[in-house]
Structure formats: C-alpha cells, structure tokens
Design a protein around this motif. Structure first.
Motif, PDB file in Angstrom:
ATOM      1  N   LYS A   8      37.642 -48.201  17.632  1.00  0.00           N
ATOM      2  CA  LYS A   8      39.020 -47.885  18.064  1.00  0.00           C
ATOM      3  C   LYS A   8      39.680 -46.474  17.532  1.00  0.00           C
ATOM      4  CE  LYS A   8      39.430 -52.064  19.942  1.00  0.00           C
ATOM      5  NZ  LYS A   8      39.513 -52.496  21.386  1.00  0.00           N
ATOM      6  N   ILE A   9      40.669 -46.129  18.188  1.00  0.00           N
ATOM      7  CA  ILE A   9      41.342 -44.896  17.446  1.00  0.00           C
ATOM      8  C   ILE A   9      41.960 -45.161  16.513  1.00  0.00           C
ATOM      9  CG2 ILE A   9      43.036 -43.139  18.033  1.00  0.00           C
ATOM     10  CD1 ILE A   9      40.453 -42.838  20.068  1.00  0.00           C
ATOM     11  N   ILE A  10      41.847 -44.355  15.467  1.00  0.00           N
ATOM     12  CA  ILE A  10      42.509 -44.843  14.088  1.00  0.00           C
ATOM     13  C   ILE A  10      43.260 -43.495  13.524  1.00  0.00           C
ATOM     14  CG2 ILE A  10      40.855 -46.477  13.281  1.00  0.00           C
ATOM     15  CD1 ILE A  10      39.164 -44.728  11.676  1.00  0.00           C
ATOM     16  N   ASP A  11      43.983 -43.557  12.533  1.00  0.00           N
ATOM     17  CA  ASP A  11      44.607 -42.589  11.871  1.00  0.00           C
ATOM     18  C   ASP A  11      44.350 -42.894  10.477  1.00  0.00           C
ATOM     19  OD1 ASP A  11      46.142 -40.961  10.673  1.00  0.00           O
ATOM     20  OD2 ASP A  11      47.817 -41.325  12.026  1.00  0.00           O
ATOM     21  N   LEU A  12      43.531 -41.926   9.885  1.00  0.00           N
ATOM     22  CA  LEU A  12      43.073 -42.207   8.223  1.00  0.00           C
ATOM     23  C   LEU A  12      44.217 -42.045   7.397  1.00  0.00           C
ATOM     24  CD1 LEU A  12      39.763 -40.343   8.269  1.00  0.00           C
ATOM     25  CD2 LEU A  12      39.927 -42.607   8.172  1.00  0.00           C
ATOM     26  N   ARG A  13      45.438 -41.624   7.961  1.00  0.00           N
ATOM     27  CA  ARG A  13      46.293 -41.383   6.931  1.00  0.00           C
ATOM     28  C   ARG A  13      47.067 -42.650   6.619  1.00  0.00           C
ATOM     29  NH1 ARG A  13      49.756 -37.119  10.230  1.00  0.00           N
ATOM     30  NH2 ARG A  13      48.991 -38.532  11.679  1.00  0.00           N
ATOM     31  N   LYS A  14      46.601 -43.682   7.807  1.00  0.00           N
ATOM     32  CA  LYS A  14      47.148 -45.017   7.678  1.00  0.00           C
ATOM     33  C   LYS A  14      46.218 -46.057   7.164  1.00  0.00           C
ATOM     34  CE  LYS A  14      50.612 -44.211  11.297  1.00  0.00           C
ATOM     35  NZ  LYS A  14      51.121 -44.477  12.873  1.00  0.00           N
ATOM     36  N   CYS A  15      45.025 -45.894   6.913  1.00  0.00           N
ATOM     37  CA  CYS A  15      44.104 -46.726   6.567  1.00  0.00           C
ATOM     38  C   CYS A  15      43.707 -46.670   4.985  1.00  0.00           C
ATOM     39  CB  CYS A  15      42.661 -46.133   7.033  1.00  0.00           C
ATOM     40  SG  CYS A  15      42.482 -45.958   8.653  1.00  0.00           S
ATOM     41  N   ILE A  16      44.860 -46.001   4.421  1.00  0.00           N
ATOM     42  CA  ILE A  16      44.889 -46.258   2.673  1.00  0.00           C
ATOM     43  C   ILE A  16      46.475 -46.253   2.332  1.00  0.00           C
ATOM     44  CG2 ILE A  16      44.590 -43.996   2.391  1.00  0.00           C
ATOM     45  CD1 ILE A  16      42.728 -44.529   0.019  1.00  0.00           C
ATOM     46  N   SER A  17      46.620 -47.163   1.286  1.00  0.00           N
ATOM     47  CA  SER A  17      47.861 -47.074   0.622  1.00  0.00           C
ATOM     48  C   SER A  17      48.321 -45.636  -0.054  1.00  0.00           C
ATOM     49  CB  SER A  17      48.154 -48.070  -0.048  1.00  0.00           C
ATOM     50  OG  SER A  17      48.090 -49.315   0.746  1.00  0.00           O
ATOM     51  N   ILE A  18      49.784 -45.243   0.020  1.00  0.00           N
ATOM     52  CA  ILE A  18      50.061 -44.245  -0.782  1.00  0.00           C
ATOM     53  C   ILE A  18      51.096 -44.855  -1.587  1.00  0.00           C
ATOM     54  CG2 ILE A  18      51.123 -41.861  -1.037  1.00  0.00           C
ATOM     55  CD1 ILE A  18      50.049 -41.207   1.594  1.00  0.00           C
ATOM     56  N   LYS A  19      50.902 -44.987  -3.075  1.00  0.00           N
ATOM     57  CA  LYS A  19      51.640 -45.604  -3.948  1.00  0.00           C
ATOM     58  C   LYS A  19      52.182 -44.767  -5.111  1.00  0.00           C
ATOM     59  CE  LYS A  19      49.877 -50.150  -3.009  1.00  0.00           C
ATOM     60  NZ  LYS A  19      49.127 -51.487  -3.444  1.00  0.00           N
ATOM     61  N   GLY A 175      30.957 -48.494  24.092  1.00  0.00           N
ATOM     62  CA  GLY A 175      30.659 -49.769  25.034  1.00  0.00           C
ATOM     63  C   GLY A 175      31.099 -49.453  26.254  1.00  0.00           C
ATOM     64  N   GLU A 176      32.075 -50.433  26.592  1.00  0.00           N
ATOM     65  CA  GLU A 176      32.824 -50.190  28.079  1.00  0.00           C
ATOM     66  C   GLU A 176      34.201 -49.972  28.011  1.00  0.00           C
ATOM     67  OE1 GLU A 176      31.930 -54.187  29.629  1.00  0.00           O
ATOM     68  OE2 GLU A 176      29.845 -53.882  29.771  1.00  0.00           O
ATOM     69  N   GLU A 177      34.394 -49.489  26.540  1.00  0.00           N
ATOM     70  CA  GLU A 177      35.874 -49.046  26.699  1.00  0.00           C
ATOM     71  C   GLU A 177      36.181 -47.758  26.651  1.00  0.00           C
ATOM     72  OE1 GLU A 177      38.854 -51.701  24.301  1.00  0.00           O
ATOM     73  OE2 GLU A 177      36.940 -52.280  23.266  1.00  0.00           O
ATOM     74  N   THR A 178      37.176 -47.019  27.078  1.00  0.00           N
ATOM     75  CA  THR A 178      37.476 -45.635  26.890  1.00  0.00           C
ATOM     76  C   THR A 178      38.634 -45.465  26.186  1.00  0.00           C
ATOM     77  OG1 THR A 178      38.293 -45.574  29.201  1.00  0.00           O
ATOM     78  CG2 THR A 178      36.102 -44.889  29.095  1.00  0.00           C
ATOM     79  N   PHE A 179      38.850 -44.300  25.575  1.00  0.00           N
ATOM     80  CA  PHE A 179      39.799 -44.054  24.620  1.00  0.00           C
ATOM     81  C   PHE A 179      40.398 -42.508  24.876  1.00  0.00           C
ATOM     82  CE2 PHE A 179      37.655 -47.436  22.678  1.00  0.00           C
ATOM     83  CZ  PHE A 179      38.749 -48.451  22.459  1.00  0.00           C
ATOM     84  N   GLU A 180      41.669 -42.179  24.691  1.00  0.00           N
ATOM     85  CA  GLU A 180      41.826 -40.815  24.482  1.00  0.00           C
ATOM     86  C   GLU A 180      42.084 -40.319  23.354  1.00  0.00           C
ATOM     87  OE1 GLU A 180      42.489 -39.006  27.264  1.00  0.00           O
ATOM     88  OE2 GLU A 180      41.680 -40.827  28.569  1.00  0.00           O
ATOM     89  N   LEU A 181      41.116 -39.402  22.786  1.00  0.00           N
ATOM     90  CA  LEU A 181      41.215 -38.934  21.324  1.00  0.00           C
ATOM     91  C   LEU A 181      41.816 -37.520  21.301  1.00  0.00           C
ATOM     92  CD1 LEU A 181      40.144 -39.622  18.209  1.00  0.00           C
ATOM     93  CD2 LEU A 181      38.117 -38.398  19.017  1.00  0.00           C
ATOM     94  N   LYS A 182      42.659 -37.478  20.417  1.00  0.00           N
ATOM     95  CA  LYS A 182      43.486 -36.104  20.260  1.00  0.00           C
ATOM     96  C   LYS A 182      43.633 -35.663  18.874  1.00  0.00           C
ATOM     97  CE  LYS A 182      46.976 -37.819  23.814  1.00  0.00           C
ATOM     98  NZ  LYS A 182      48.416 -38.046  23.921  1.00  0.00           N
ATOM     99  N   GLU A 183      43.879 -34.411  18.694  1.00  0.00           N
ATOM    100  CA  GLU A 183      43.957 -33.630  17.461  1.00  0.00           C
ATOM    101  C   GLU A 183      44.615 -34.584  16.482  1.00  0.00           C
ATOM    102  OE1 GLU A 183      45.597 -29.588  15.362  1.00  0.00           O
ATOM    103  OE2 GLU A 183      44.989 -29.565  17.669  1.00  0.00           O
ATOM    104  N   GLY A 184      43.715 -34.539  15.163  1.00  0.00           N
ATOM    105  CA  GLY A 184      44.716 -35.500  14.101  1.00  0.00           C
ATOM    106  C   GLY A 184      44.239 -36.944  14.399  1.00  0.00           C
ATOM    107  N   GLN A 185      43.562 -37.483  15.260  1.00  0.00           N
ATOM    108  CA  GLN A 185      43.119 -38.624  15.402  1.00  0.00           C
ATOM    109  C   GLN A 185      41.662 -38.814  14.829  1.00  0.00           C
ATOM    110  OE1 GLN A 185      44.446 -39.904  19.347  1.00  0.00           O
ATOM    111  NE2 GLN A 185      46.056 -40.787  18.431  1.00  0.00           N
ATOM    112  N   GLN A 186      41.211 -40.124  14.534  1.00  0.00           N
ATOM    113  CA  GLN A 186      39.717 -40.444  14.314  1.00  0.00           C
ATOM    114  C   GLN A 186      39.288 -41.626  14.956  1.00  0.00           C
ATOM    115  OE1 GLN A 186      42.237 -40.349  11.329  1.00  0.00           O
ATOM    116  NE2 GLN A 186      42.001 -38.109  11.413  1.00  0.00           N
ATOM    117  N   ILE A 187      37.933 -41.932  14.983  1.00  0.00           N
ATOM    118  CA  ILE A 187      37.602 -42.866  15.643  1.00  0.00           C
ATOM    119  C   ILE A 187      35.954 -43.100  14.951  1.00  0.00           C
ATOM    120  CG2 ILE A 187      36.136 -41.685  17.592  1.00  0.00           C
ATOM    121  CD1 ILE A 187      37.154 -44.402  19.123  1.00  0.00           C
ATOM    122  N   VAL A 188      35.486 -44.266  14.830  1.00  0.00           N
ATOM    123  CA  VAL A 188      34.165 -44.737  14.183  1.00  0.00           C
ATOM    124  C   VAL A 188      33.260 -45.266  15.291  1.00  0.00           C
ATOM    125  CG1 VAL A 188      32.914 -46.012  12.579  1.00  0.00           C
ATOM    126  CG2 VAL A 188      35.077 -45.279  11.937  1.00  0.00           C
TER     127      VAL A 188
END
Length: 211
Positions: A8-19, A175-188
């Motif tokens: 899935k399209i992800i944003d690494l900035r939101k994958c870890i807490s900043i405390k 797989g069978e899904e397509t996504f739009e990937l833009k600058e600043g985004q990530q996907i695994v």
C-alpha cells in the motif's frame, strides 16, 4: 519487511512516532542488519559512535547534522567503518539507516559527503536508467529514472522491496491492485508478488532490497 504496511502507499513520516525529547527506532527487517527507521525530536542527539561496517543514512523529513554536514529531505550520507560520527536533530526528523553487519555497503559513493539522491541519476529519452549505489553482496540500493511513459515489466522479487518516490509520479501495480505513487511517498512491494512501475511523468525513485 516489518513495522510497515505491505503493498500500500505509505508515508514513512507517519510510520514512527515523534515524541518530545526522544529518539525512537524501528527495525524494518527481521534480520539484525539491513534497515531501520528513526525519528528524533528537535534538539535531541545520538552521541559519537563508530561501527565495524559502513553505514548510510537517508533523510525522509527534517534537518539532521552528521558531524559538520547537514542532511535534508531526500539527501543521503554514508560513513566508513570505524569512523566516529554523531547525529543531531535540528528539527523534528525522520530518517532511514542502512547497514550490514558483514561486508561493506555504499562502495560506489563518496563517504562523508551529503548527496542529493535526485541529482545522482539522469533521465534517458525514451528509456529507463539504473544506478547501483552499493556492493553486490549487501542490501541492494538502486536509483532509477524513468522517462514519461516508460515502465518495467511485471515481475517478482525474492524479498520485500522498499520504494521511495523522489521525483514525479508513477502508477505501480501490486498483485491485482494499482496505486498512484507521488514524490515524497513510499511503498513496499511484497516478495513473491507481481509488481511493476509505469511512469506517468518523468519519475525518479530509490529501491532498497534487503538480502
């Protein structure tokens, strides 16, 4: 790949807490080496350390000081084994650490120099350019530049692959899904699942494939 949503399209900035006042790290592979995601709160630091292998760092967000060098978003720096360096967060920051417990990585890059990833590879009219940034035996790290309309054939990989979009926009198949990937985004891209990349505009990306 662990601690990240797969396929899935992800944003690494939101994958870890900043405390406040904290430095936080997460392993992204099940191995001792490979890939870690860090967050550092503004003003925190990691004191001088040296490692027995080379280490590379990619800034995802923020402003980081490594020795006397400043690292900003989509920039990379690598250090020789046994070289001492500290990390200071000049703002709330998120970054990747890439390393191997055996062998050397980043042999194709000058160590201790801040590098703008987008500037390391050029577009080829009507084609796709690849640039390997590491040694053959370690974690695979490769830059790719796609001319508009160019793409890869659907294929599988033996391990999860992390893709960082550096410039432009692409359509990615998982797989069978397509996504739009833009600058600043990530996907695994999940291992053993068909995937591909098709550039909707001129498009640059970084691929990290832990082995």
């Amino acid at each position: 790949m662990i601690n990240l949503e797969i396929g899935k399209i992800i944003d690494l900035r939101k994958c870890i807490s900043i405390k406040k006042g904290q430095t936080i790290s997460k392993r992204l592979t099940n191995r001792e080496d490979g890939l870690r995601l860090f967050s550092m709160y503004n003003g925190t630091d990691i004191s001088q350390e040296a490692y027995g292998t080379t280490r590379a760092y990619i800034c995802i967000m923020g402003n980081l000081k490594f020795k006397d060098k400043i690292l900003k978003e989509n920039e990379m720096i690598a250090f020789e084994k046994d070289e001492y360096f500290e990390i200071v967060a000049n703002s709330n920051s998120v970054f990747l650490e890439i390393f191997e417990n055996k062998g050397d990585i980043m042999i194709n890059l000058e160590k201790g120099k801040v590098l703008d990833l987008k500037s390391l590879i050029d577009y080829e009219d009507g084609g796709i350019s690849n640039l390997d940034l590491n040694s053959e035996n370690g974690t695979k790290i490769m830059l790719m530049a796609f001319d508009k309309g160019e793409g890869l054939s659907p294929h599988k990989a033996p391990a999860d692959a992390l893709i960082l979009a550096l410039q432009g926009e692409a359509e990615v198949l998982v797989g069978e899904e397509t996504f739009e990937l833009k600058e600043g985004q990530q996907i695994v891209f999940p291992k053993d699942v068909l995937h591909n990349v098709s550039a909707k505009t001129k498009f640059k990306m970084l691929l990290i494939l832990p082995k």
